[in-house]
Design an enzyme around this catalytic site. Sequence first.
Site, short mmCIF file in Angstrom:
data_model
loop_
_atom_site.label_atom_id
_atom_site.label_comp_id
_atom_site.label_asym_id
_atom_site.label_seq_id
_atom_site.Cartn_x
_atom_site.Cartn_y
_atom_site.Cartn_z
N TYR A 2 15.14 -2.89 -10.13
CA TYR A 2 14.72 -1.59 -9.58
C TYR A 2 13.39 -1.16 -10.21
CZ TYR A 2 15.08 3.36 -8.22
OH TYR A 2 14.85 4.61 -7.70
N ASP A 52 16.56 2.44 8.93
CA ASP A 52 17.47 2.30 7.79
C ASP A 52 18.44 1.17 8.10
OD1 ASP A 52 19.67 2.94 5.84
OD2 ASP A 52 18.44 4.72 5.50
N PHE A 90 20.26 9.80 1.20
CA PHE A 90 20.34 11.16 0.66
C PHE A 90 19.00 11.90 0.84
CE2 PHE A 90 19.50 13.18 -3.68
CZ PHE A 90 19.82 14.45 -3.26
N ARG A 92 25.79 7.93 -9.33
CA ARG A 92 24.87 8.68 -10.18
C ARG A 92 25.63 9.84 -10.83
NH1 ARG A 92 19.57 8.71 -6.36
NH2 ARG A 92 21.14 8.43 -4.75
N THR A 101 16.98 13.49 -8.83
CA THR A 101 17.17 14.54 -7.84
C THR A 101 18.58 14.47 -7.28
OG1 THR A 101 14.82 14.51 -7.33
CG2 THR A 101 16.26 15.48 -5.68
N TYR A 124 -3.82 -2.11 -2.00
CA TYR A 124 -4.17 -1.86 -0.59
C TYR A 124 -5.18 -0.71 -0.48
CZ TYR A 124 -1.06 -4.96 2.07
OH TYR A 124 -0.47 -6.05 2.65
#
Length: 308
Positions: free
Chosen positions: A143, A31, A11, A184, A173, A157
């Site tokens: 998550y 992806d 998305f 969602r 969003t 890093y």
Amino acid sequence: MRILVTGGAGFLGSHLCERLLKEGNEVDCIDNLFTGRKANIEHLLGNPAFEFVRHDVIDPFKFEVDQIYNLACPASPPHYQYNPIKTIKTSVMGSINCLGLAKRLRVRVFQASTSEVYGDPQVHPQPESYWGNVNPIGKRSCYDEGKRCAETLFFDYHRENKVDIRVVRIFNTYGPRMHEADGRVVSNFIVQALRGQDLTIYGDGSQTRSFCYVDDLIEGFLRFMAQTETVGPMNLGNPGEFTMLQLAELTLKLVGGKSKIVYKPLPADDPKQRQPDITLARQLLKWEPKVSLEEGLKRTIAYFKTKV
Ligand code: NAD
Ligand code: UDP
């Protein structure tokens, strides 16, 4: 510039690829198509400046690029809980692979972090300085803790290897190209209303979220990547805060039809409230969201009308 976008068929990733191309860049998109779709980037595939590679960010990759955006990670609770071990591997190993590449190439690297790092917040609204209230062993932890560990890696890093990082914490969003079955709340309510099904509120609907329209967010990404004042973390989101009941009622008003509201059990560890403090973004990026919830919902409804 030549820019690598991981999770570019998702998305947010597809909107980012589109915008980067529009600005005159070349884009390499990787992806594994877990939650992303080729349909999201179909209109870009014929563009010689755009390249799609099906690849899993858990496995190392080599590209010659000038910038990296790391967005690969399922974002909706049903999708990230489907294979929780894979989710945490994606956040952690995907970040290590992006950071290793950025270190070798000496290029700027962006991490799509999340408001979930604040968990079920005890400070409201949430400023970047808040450390959060996260359950480390719950259903959302794969998550939340994966993203928190990714932030740790980015900052280590940066400190140890001088990697030029940018870490953004994205608040909820929404917009066109969310998956119909994404799970969602915004896409669920719109799809349910368009199909004439009842809108499923989890819990009593008093929990709050702040919803940002995708175009506003992507503008924030580009401004944040372009500046050199801060490496982040920086909140990006729309401070307008709504209960899920208000969202359901607004969706019903805009879609019309005969759907009713029904109540289902609240999932474990579901945050009760969430609103970004965007003082930093306002000051440093001169950024704030422009699209109201009503306007953004109208645009998103128009998209889903062509899909369901
Ligand atoms: P999305 O699920 O549409 O996009 C995620 C993309 O990553 C998909 O295309 C998916 O196929 C890809 N992906 C997942 N695992 C992968 C792997 N192992 N290797 C390669 N690709 C992989 O979700 P989104 O809303 O576009 O989210 C994009 C990023 O922004 C995510 O990192 C998410 O955590 C973050 N984010 C989004 C929101 C939001 O409200 N949309 C909020 C906070 C953070
Ligand atoms: N939610 C809901 N009905 C749905 C999907 C979600 O009431 O069909 C609720 C969910 O419990 C949460 C809020 O909406 O309180 C936002 O959920 P989402 O999954 O969109 O995002 P997150 O919880 O990760 O912010």
